[in-house]
Design a protein around this motif. Structure first.
Motif, mmCIF file in Angstrom:
data_model
loop_
_atom_site.group_PDB
_atom_site.id
_atom_site.type_symbol
_atom_site.label_atom_id
_atom_site.label_comp_id
_atom_site.label_asym_id
_atom_site.label_seq_id
_atom_site.Cartn_x
_atom_site.Cartn_y
_atom_site.Cartn_z
ATOM 1 N N ASN A 55 0.799 -1.233 0.000
ATOM 2 C CA ASN A 55 0.000 0.000 0.000
ATOM 3 C C ASN A 55 0.831 1.283 0.000
ATOM 4 N N HIS A 119 -4.843 6.300 -6.480
ATOM 5 C CA HIS A 119 -5.502 6.252 -5.161
ATOM 6 C C HIS A 119 -6.980 5.908 -5.298
ATOM 7 N N TRP A 122 -7.327 2.226 -6.039
ATOM 8 C CA TRP A 122 -6.926 1.408 -4.890
ATOM 9 C C TRP A 122 -7.954 1.470 -3.768
ATOM 10 N N VAL A 131 -1.211 -2.163 -4.429
ATOM 11 C CA VAL A 131 -0.963 -0.948 -5.198
ATOM 12 C C VAL A 131 0.063 -1.193 -6.308
ATOM 13 N N VAL A 134 -1.835 -2.128 -9.310
ATOM 14 C CA VAL A 134 -2.471 -0.952 -9.910
ATOM 15 C C VAL A 134 -1.473 -0.217 -10.798
#
Length: 224
Positions: A55, A119, A122, A131, A134
């Motif tokens: 994260n 963001h 996520w 993340v 992503v």
């Protein structure tokens, strides 16, 4: 990689309202060179308090400064040279930001939008998502649909293009090729013979990588 005094001063300048870097313990969100057990070692997210690799994003202008394990968390930034003397020291041609009376705000605003998009994906995903995944998904969209051939062997640039979603070909005359990236000097006639393809310099790929967005080919034509 700076001292705590330096890091605190930078945080104070960046966050005058003390919304982001400061808490009730004043500086618990800041990690500096003084916190490293082995000064000079490669940067590692393990040094950051309460950090999980799934994260956290990293912004840095040097990829190899981070351990291989953490490079999937990394967004590589353009190096920022404000003063003319800094440009000279780093063999950067052209005018500095100071000479042009500009700064890097447009680039940073663009990166901020990228961060906000990451963001949103996520935080709004109904299931836990890493993340790093992503980042990979969004990177793959940048040059999706582009089929690129290089007129010289360049492993790093080829890898960068593939990370951005491009397909790399070895045949410049193939009908599926959309872009020819000219790295070394070939005759103008040789390149012009490759009809119906964009002929761009290597900076076209580098710019797409830094800005997370496919760039207009005419701005990176090899004949500019």
């Amino acid at each position: 990689m700076g001292s705590r005094a330096y890091a605190l001063k930078m945080a104070e300048l960046l966050d005058p309202e003390k919304e982001y870097f400061f808490t009730s313990t004043c500086s618990s969100k800041i990690t500096s060179l003084d916190d490293h057990s082995s000064p000079g070692q490669k940067k590692c997210l393990n040094l950051v308090r309460g950090c999980q690799n799934s994260n956290v994003l990293i912004l840095d202008d040097i990829r190899n400064a981070w351990t291989k394990k953490n490079q999937d968390n990394l967004i590589v930034m353009q190096k920022y040279y404000f003063f003319k003397s800094t440009c000279h020291l780093n063999n950067v041609t052209g005018q500095s930001h100071a000479e042009l009376r500009t700064d890097e705000s447009g680039y940073l605003e663009h990166i901020l939008r990228c961060l906000q998009g990451i963001h949103d994906i996520w935080t709004n995903n109904p299931i836990d998502i890493d993340v790093r995944q992503v980042l990979k998904i969004l990177r793959k969209r940048v040059l999706k649909g582009c089929v690129i051939v290089f007129n010289s062997h360049n492993t790093n640039l080829r890898k960068m293009a593939e990370e951005l979603g491009a397909t790399c070909s070895s045949r410049a005359d193939a009908s599926s090729v959309t872009h020819v990236v000219a790295i070394n000097a070939r005759t103008k006639n040789d390149l012009l013979a490759l009809k119906n393809k964009f002929l761009v310099c290597l900076q076209w790929i580098e710019a797409a990588s830094y800005l997370w967005e496919k760039q207009p080919e005419h701005k990176f034509s090899i004949f500019n």
